[in-house]
Scaffold this active site. Structure first.
Site, mmCIF file in Angstrom:
data_model
loop_
_atom_site.group_PDB
_atom_site.id
_atom_site.type_symbol
_atom_site.label_atom_id
_atom_site.label_comp_id
_atom_site.label_asym_id
_atom_site.label_seq_id
_atom_site.Cartn_x
_atom_site.Cartn_y
_atom_site.Cartn_z
ATOM 1 N N ARG A 113 24.979 43.321 29.020
ATOM 2 C CA ARG A 113 26.325 42.927 28.407
ATOM 3 C C ARG A 113 26.828 43.383 27.628
ATOM 4 O O ARG A 113 27.744 43.154 28.440
ATOM 5 C CB ARG A 113 26.203 40.853 27.949
ATOM 6 C CG ARG A 113 27.122 39.534 27.128
ATOM 7 C CD ARG A 113 26.118 38.992 26.577
ATOM 8 N NE ARG A 113 27.222 38.227 27.180
ATOM 9 C CZ ARG A 113 26.519 36.579 27.948
ATOM 10 N NH1 ARG A 113 25.484 36.202 26.949
ATOM 11 N NH2 ARG A 113 27.604 36.086 27.668
ATOM 12 N N HIS A 128 27.825 31.656 29.917
ATOM 13 C CA HIS A 128 27.118 31.112 29.304
ATOM 14 C C HIS A 128 26.890 31.907 27.527
ATOM 15 O O HIS A 128 26.281 33.355 27.550
ATOM 16 C CB HIS A 128 26.568 30.046 28.734
ATOM 17 C CG HIS A 128 26.004 29.261 27.572
ATOM 18 N ND1 HIS A 128 25.319 29.520 26.446
ATOM 19 C CD2 HIS A 128 26.012 27.700 27.222
ATOM 20 C CE1 HIS A 128 25.130 28.566 25.875
ATOM 21 N NE2 HIS A 128 25.398 27.521 26.332
ATOM 22 N N TYR A 129 27.144 32.069 26.115
ATOM 23 C CA TYR A 129 26.415 32.697 25.364
ATOM 24 C C TYR A 129 25.136 33.007 24.904
ATOM 25 O O TYR A 129 24.606 34.334 24.529
ATOM 26 C CB TYR A 129 28.052 32.601 23.859
ATOM 27 C CG TYR A 129 27.014 31.058 23.151
ATOM 28 C CD1 TYR A 129 25.748 31.502 22.386
ATOM 29 C CD2 TYR A 129 27.056 29.923 23.621
ATOM 30 C CE1 TYR A 129 25.082 30.561 21.863
ATOM 31 C CE2 TYR A 129 26.816 28.929 23.059
ATOM 32 C CZ TYR A 129 25.995 29.302 21.695
ATOM 33 O OH TYR A 129 24.992 27.759 21.853
ATOM 34 N N ARG A 130 24.654 32.284 25.468
ATOM 35 C CA ARG A 130 23.054 32.305 25.515
ATOM 36 C C ARG A 130 22.845 33.771 25.878
ATOM 37 O O ARG A 130 23.033 33.542 27.135
ATOM 38 C CB ARG A 130 21.770 31.410 25.156
ATOM 39 C CG ARG A 130 22.502 30.554 24.316
ATOM 40 C CD ARG A 130 21.706 29.197 24.522
ATOM 41 N NE ARG A 130 22.036 28.490 23.246
ATOM 42 C CZ ARG A 130 22.133 27.405 22.845
ATOM 43 N NH1 ARG A 130 21.673 26.053 24.583
ATOM 44 N NH2 ARG A 130 22.344 26.254 21.554
#
Length: 181
Positions: A113, A128-130
């Site tokens: 990431r 998604h941020y997760r």
């Protein structure tokens, strides 16, 4: 083909090193699974062309690993740019998962990431941020039930698509032996 916000996006990158400020992405692959880890589709597997100057920044481990796997030669022969990889990968993902629905899934996925954020921000923003990081479960298993680690081994080819298959298989193993859900 069924688009679903429950589908999971698995990604793996190979890079010229560990520092996104210095090093480059040299391969990307994606797989989409359903929530039960059944593979629905494999996305584009792309070696991203890099200059000889960028390849020269690799340390001995990267040079040996990526040469022995054939990736260095694929990079030299490749016509794909980072922009091509972004475009093709997003076009694939849009068929399976709405933007912002899936956590980014993989092994030590925080490192991937970081590279996406620096080099492919449009793709990074698709997730998604997760995170769904299989290596977190491995680290907990190593500390709490180390005997379970003997029951699973990865191929370790350091080719992006193979690494994703390893990650999915590893999470299936943990689901069966630890979570029993």
């Amino acid at each position: 083909m069924t688009i679903s916000d429950q589908n999971l996006i698995w990604v793996d990158l190979e890079m010229t090193g560990l520092d996104p400020e210095i090093h480059q992405i040299i391969e990307i692959a994606t797989i989409v699974t359903d929530a039960q880890l059944n593979i629905l589709a494999e996305g584009p597997v792309l070696a991203i062309h890099q200059s000889e100057a960028e390849l020269a920044k690799m340390d001995d481990w990267c040079t040996n690993t990526h040469t022995n796997s054939g990736l260095v030669e694929r990079i030299r022969q490749s016509k794909f740019t980072e922009e091509d990889a972004i475009r093709q990968t997003i076009a694939f993902l849009e068929q399976w998962v709405p933007k912002g629905a899936s956590p980014i899934c993989g092994n030590s996925i925080g490192q991937d990431r970081r590279f996406l954020y620096k080099h492919m921000p449009e793709l990074e923003q698709y997730f998604h941020y997760r995170y769904l990081d299989v290596s977190t479960i491995k680290e907990l298993t190593r500390r709490w039930q180390p005997e379970l680690l003997e029951g699973f081994s990865k191929k370790g080819s350091h080719l992006a698509l193979d690494d994703i298959h390893d990650s999915i298989a590893e999470l299936r193993y943990y689901r069966e032996h630890i979570f029993t859900i």
